[in-house]
Design a protein around this motif. Structure first.
Motif, PDB file in Angstrom:
ATOM      1  N   ALA A  62       6.663 -14.898 -73.370  1.00  0.00           N
ATOM      2  CA  ALA A  62       5.959 -16.007 -74.011  1.00  0.00           C
ATOM      3  C   ALA A  62       6.534 -17.346 -73.573  1.00  0.00           C
ATOM      4  O   ALA A  62       5.784 -18.295 -73.290  1.00  0.00           O
ATOM      5  CB  ALA A  62       6.035 -15.870 -75.533  1.00  0.00           C
ATOM      6  N   ASP A  63       7.851 -17.433 -73.483  1.00  0.00           N
ATOM      7  CA  ASP A  63       8.493 -18.686 -73.068  1.00  0.00           C
ATOM      8  C   ASP A  63       8.122 -19.047 -71.631  1.00  0.00           C
ATOM      9  O   ASP A  63       7.863 -20.221 -71.325  1.00  0.00           O
ATOM     10  CB  ASP A  63      10.011 -18.569 -73.191  1.00  0.00           C
ATOM     11  CG  ASP A  63      10.492 -18.634 -74.629  1.00  0.00           C
ATOM     12  OD1 ASP A  63       9.703 -19.055 -75.493  1.00  0.00           O
ATOM     13  OD2 ASP A  63      11.655 -18.260 -74.881  1.00  0.00           O
ATOM     14  N   GLU A  64       8.090 -18.055 -70.750  1.00  0.00           N
ATOM     15  CA  GLU A  64       7.731 -18.342 -69.362  1.00  0.00           C
ATOM     16  C   GLU A  64       6.285 -18.787 -69.263  1.00  0.00           C
ATOM     17  O   GLU A  64       5.960 -19.714 -68.500  1.00  0.00           O
ATOM     18  CB  GLU A  64       7.967 -17.115 -68.492  1.00  0.00           C
ATOM     19  CG  GLU A  64       7.682 -17.379 -67.017  1.00  0.00           C
ATOM     20  CD  GLU A  64       8.088 -16.225 -66.121  1.00  0.00           C
ATOM     21  OE1 GLU A  64       9.292 -16.034 -65.898  1.00  0.00           O
ATOM     22  OE2 GLU A  64       7.176 -15.497 -65.660  1.00  0.00           O
ATOM     23  N   LEU A  65       5.402 -18.151 -70.007  1.00  0.00           N
ATOM     24  CA  LEU A  65       3.998 -18.540 -70.014  1.00  0.00           C
ATOM     25  C   LEU A  65       3.838 -19.971 -70.510  1.00  0.00           C
ATOM     26  O   LEU A  65       3.132 -20.783 -69.895  1.00  0.00           O
ATOM     27  CB  LEU A  65       3.190 -17.583 -70.892  1.00  0.00           C
ATOM     28  CG  LEU A  65       1.734 -17.956 -71.172  1.00  0.00           C
ATOM     29  CD1 LEU A  65       0.933 -18.061 -69.879  1.00  0.00           C
ATOM     30  CD2 LEU A  65       1.105 -16.937 -72.123  1.00  0.00           C
ATOM     31  N   LYS A  66       4.495 -20.298 -71.606  1.00  0.00           N
ATOM     32  CA  LYS A  66       4.416 -21.653 -72.149  1.00  0.00           C
ATOM     33  C   LYS A  66       4.949 -22.683 -71.168  1.00  0.00           C
ATOM     34  O   LYS A  66       4.345 -23.744 -70.969  1.00  0.00           O
ATOM     35  CB  LYS A  66       5.205 -21.736 -73.456  1.00  0.00           C
ATOM     36  CG  LYS A  66       4.513 -21.133 -74.663  1.00  0.00           C
ATOM     37  CD  LYS A  66       5.388 -21.292 -75.902  1.00  0.00           C
ATOM     38  CE  LYS A  66       5.779 -22.731 -76.076  1.00  0.00           C
ATOM     39  NZ  LYS A  66       6.789 -22.953 -77.125  1.00  0.00           N
ATOM     40  N   THR A  67       6.095 -22.405 -70.567  1.00  0.00           N
ATOM     41  CA  THR A  67       6.695 -23.346 -69.620  1.00  0.00           C
ATOM     42  C   THR A  67       5.802 -23.567 -68.414  1.00  0.00           C
ATOM     43  O   THR A  67       5.615 -24.703 -67.945  1.00  0.00           O
ATOM     44  CB  THR A  67       8.069 -22.831 -69.161  1.00  0.00           C
ATOM     45  OG1 THR A  67       8.934 -22.715 -70.292  1.00  0.00           O
ATOM     46  CG2 THR A  67       8.693 -23.767 -68.134  1.00  0.00           C
ATOM     47  N   GLU A  68       5.227 -22.488 -67.900  1.00  0.00           N
ATOM     48  CA  GLU A  68       4.334 -22.587 -66.751  1.00  0.00           C
ATOM     49  C   GLU A  68       3.134 -23.472 -67.069  1.00  0.00           C
ATOM     50  O   GLU A  68       2.785 -24.375 -66.289  1.00  0.00           O
ATOM     51  CB  GLU A  68       3.866 -21.187 -66.359  1.00  0.00           C
ATOM     52  CG  GLU A  68       2.857 -21.146 -65.226  1.00  0.00           C
ATOM     53  CD  GLU A  68       2.346 -19.737 -64.964  1.00  0.00           C
ATOM     54  OE1 GLU A  68       1.129 -19.568 -64.775  1.00  0.00           O
ATOM     55  OE2 GLU A  68       3.175 -18.797 -64.941  1.00  0.00           O
ATOM     56  N   MET A  69       2.507 -23.262 -68.215  1.00  0.00           N
ATOM     57  CA  MET A  69       1.322 -24.027 -68.568  1.00  0.00           C
ATOM     58  C   MET A  69       1.689 -25.466 -68.952  1.00  0.00           C
ATOM     59  O   MET A  69       0.929 -26.402 -68.667  1.00  0.00           O
ATOM     60  CB  MET A  69       0.579 -23.330 -69.704  1.00  0.00           C
ATOM     61  CG  MET A  69       0.071 -21.938 -69.341  1.00  0.00           C
ATOM     62  SD  MET A  69      -1.052 -21.944 -67.913  1.00  0.00           S
ATOM     63  CE  MET A  69      -2.546 -22.576 -68.673  1.00  0.00           C
ATOM     64  N   TYR A  70       2.837 -25.644 -69.553  1.00  0.00           N
ATOM     65  CA  TYR A  70       3.325 -26.984 -69.904  1.00  0.00           C
ATOM     66  C   TYR A  70       3.453 -27.838 -68.641  1.00  0.00           C
ATOM     67  O   TYR A  70       2.985 -28.981 -68.597  1.00  0.00           O
ATOM     68  CB  TYR A  70       4.683 -26.835 -70.585  1.00  0.00           C
ATOM     69  CG  TYR A  70       5.237 -28.079 -71.223  1.00  0.00           C
ATOM     70  CD1 TYR A  70       4.977 -28.378 -72.549  1.00  0.00           C
ATOM     71  CD2 TYR A  70       6.067 -28.946 -70.511  1.00  0.00           C
ATOM     72  CE1 TYR A  70       5.507 -29.498 -73.156  1.00  0.00           C
ATOM     73  CE2 TYR A  70       6.598 -30.079 -71.097  1.00  0.00           C
ATOM     74  CZ  TYR A  70       6.326 -30.349 -72.427  1.00  0.00           C
ATOM     75  OH  TYR A  70       6.845 -31.471 -73.020  1.00  0.00           O
ATOM     76  N   ASN A  71       4.055 -27.280 -67.622  1.00  0.00           N
ATOM     77  CA  ASN A  71       4.228 -28.009 -66.372  1.00  0.00           C
ATOM     78  C   ASN A  71       2.893 -28.282 -65.688  1.00  0.00           C
ATOM     79  O   ASN A  71       2.685 -29.342 -65.083  1.00  0.00           O
ATOM     80  CB  ASN A  71       5.155 -27.241 -65.435  1.00  0.00           C
ATOM     81  CG  ASN A  71       6.593 -27.240 -65.904  1.00  0.00           C
ATOM     82  OD1 ASN A  71       7.029 -28.153 -66.606  1.00  0.00           O
ATOM     83  ND2 ASN A  71       7.339 -26.214 -65.539  1.00  0.00           N
ATOM     84  N   LYS A  72       1.971 -27.340 -65.793  1.00  0.00           N
ATOM     85  CA  LYS A  72       0.660 -27.538 -65.173  1.00  0.00           C
ATOM     86  C   LYS A  72      -0.157 -28.592 -65.925  1.00  0.00           C
ATOM     87  O   LYS A  72      -0.962 -29.305 -65.304  1.00  0.00           O
ATOM     88  CB  LYS A  72      -0.087 -26.207 -65.107  1.00  0.00           C
ATOM     89  CG  LYS A  72       0.479 -25.263 -64.057  1.00  0.00           C
ATOM     90  CD  LYS A  72      -0.302 -23.964 -63.975  1.00  0.00           C
ATOM     91  CE  LYS A  72       0.251 -23.066 -62.870  1.00  0.00           C
ATOM     92  NZ  LYS A  72      -0.489 -21.783 -62.780  1.00  0.00           N
ATOM     93  N   ILE A  73       0.020 -28.696 -67.234  1.00  0.00           N
ATOM     94  CA  ILE A  73      -0.624 -29.764 -67.992  1.00  0.00           C
ATOM     95  C   ILE A  73      -0.156 -31.117 -67.460  1.00  0.00           C
ATOM     96  O   ILE A  73      -0.956 -32.032 -67.225  1.00  0.00           O
ATOM     97  CB  ILE A  73      -0.304 -29.643 -69.494  1.00  0.00           C
ATOM     98  CG1 ILE A  73      -1.042 -28.445 -70.104  1.00  0.00           C
ATOM     99  CG2 ILE A  73      -0.698 -30.930 -70.239  1.00  0.00           C
ATOM    100  CD1 ILE A  73      -0.586 -28.097 -71.505  1.00  0.00           C
ATOM    101  N   LYS A  74       1.136 -31.243 -67.246  1.00  0.00           N
ATOM    102  CA  LYS A  74       1.687 -32.497 -66.729  1.00  0.00           C
ATOM    103  C   LYS A  74       1.191 -32.777 -65.308  1.00  0.00           C
ATOM    104  O   LYS A  74       0.803 -33.899 -64.988  1.00  0.00           O
ATOM    105  CB  LYS A  74       3.215 -32.443 -66.773  1.00  0.00           C
ATOM    106  CG  LYS A  74       3.778 -32.370 -68.187  1.00  0.00           C
ATOM    107  CD  LYS A  74       5.293 -32.245 -68.200  1.00  0.00           C
ATOM    108  CE  LYS A  74       5.968 -33.509 -67.733  1.00  0.00           C
ATOM    109  NZ  LYS A  74       7.437 -33.449 -67.894  1.00  0.00           N
ATOM    110  N   GLU A  75       1.196 -31.760 -64.471  1.00  0.00           N
ATOM    111  CA  GLU A  75       0.743 -31.939 -63.088  1.00  0.00           C
ATOM    112  C   GLU A  75      -0.717 -32.364 -63.035  1.00  0.00           C
ATOM    113  O   GLU A  75      -1.090 -33.272 -62.288  1.00  0.00           O
ATOM    114  CB  GLU A  75       0.939 -30.641 -62.314  1.00  0.00           C
ATOM    115  CG  GLU A  75       2.397 -30.291 -62.037  1.00  0.00           C
ATOM    116  CD  GLU A  75       2.565 -28.883 -61.516  1.00  0.00           C
ATOM    117  OE1 GLU A  75       1.534 -28.210 -61.271  1.00  0.00           O
ATOM    118  OE2 GLU A  75       3.714 -28.457 -61.358  1.00  0.00           O
ATOM    119  N   SER A  76      -1.553 -31.694 -63.828  1.00  0.00           N
ATOM    120  CA  SER A  76      -2.987 -31.988 -63.783  1.00  0.00           C
ATOM    121  C   SER A  76      -3.319 -33.337 -64.419  1.00  0.00           C
ATOM    122  O   SER A  76      -4.413 -33.863 -64.237  1.00  0.00           O
ATOM    123  CB  SER A  76      -3.788 -30.873 -64.458  1.00  0.00           C
ATOM    124  OG  SER A  76      -3.462 -30.769 -65.830  1.00  0.00           O
ATOM    125  N   SER A  77      -2.374 -33.909 -65.157  1.00  0.00           N
ATOM    126  CA  SER A  77      -2.579 -35.228 -65.764  1.00  0.00           C
ATOM    127  C   SER A  77      -2.379 -36.363 -64.774  1.00  0.00           C
ATOM    128  O   SER A  77      -2.856 -37.480 -65.008  1.00  0.00           O
ATOM    129  CB  SER A  77      -1.622 -35.416 -66.945  1.00  0.00           C
ATOM    130  OG  SER A  77      -1.880 -34.485 -67.972  1.00  0.00           O
TER     131      SER A  77
END
Length: 204
Positions: A62-77
């Protein structure tokens, strides 16, 4: 890197992706607290030994999934912008950033925000990721030349307001296209910021 190493790395990433997709599906069906490692490996069609090669337990997954998507939210912003370039707000259009398209393309994950029994700590992630982008990388120019809008409280307000609008879009079942949602966010930004500059891209 040898061909074998490259192939092994791709296989590992594919395996981990399958575990993450299985976890997302199972949370929607049962809630996070009711999902077990056995459930995950069965849904992903692997065995427990393979799971434990990568993760200690479901919380690590769960932590890896959250971290991966968290970083992609920032990148896509902000991945459409270059460091040091000023952007005039009125010149922005639906393709000026990719966040809404990223959310729309990953609906199974973002629909997890609608659940109470979801990934631990998930509900804080979207506004926090947006806040970090604004705080660390954006220098805003107010429509009012005598007003500073770069202080912490204002960017925190912007982040939570933006996240709130996105979550409302998600909760209502994505009634607008990603382009339309982007235009709505740009219209709001244009009401108080006439321009902005990306001050850094290195920590994304």
């Amino acid at each position: 890197m040898t061909f074998h190493q490259g192939r092994t790395s791709k296989q590992s990433e594919r395996t981990k992706t399958n575990f993450k997709q299985a976890l997302i599906q199972l949370i929607h069906e049962h809630g996070f607290s009711h999902v077990s490692v056995t459930d995950i490996v069965k849904r992903a069609d692997y065995n427990r030994t393979t799971f434990y090669l990568y993760y200690q337990d479901k919380f690590c997954l769960a932590d890896e999934l959250k971290t991966e998507m968290y970083n992609k939210i920032k990148e896509s912003s902000m991945n459409k912008y270059k460091e040091g370039v000023s952007i005039i707000t009125v010149s922005m259009n639906a393709t000026s950033f990719e966040l809404t398209h990223f959310i729309y393309a990953n609906q199974p994950f973002f629909n997890l925000y609608l659940l109470e029994d979801t990934l631990p700590g998930l509900h804080r992630d979207l506004p926090q990721a947006i806040y970090e982008v604004l705080s660390e990388h954006f220098q805003l120019v107010s429509v009012n030349p005598n007003r500073d809008i770069n202080y912490d409280a204002h960017k925190l307000y912007m982040a939570h307001g933006t996240a709130g609008l996105l979550l409302d879009w998600i909760e209502k079942g994505y009634p607008f296209s990603p382009d339309s949602m982007s235009k709505r966010l740009i219209h709001i930004l244009d009401s108080f910021a006439k321009a902005f500059m990306i001050t850094s891209v290195h920590s994304i």
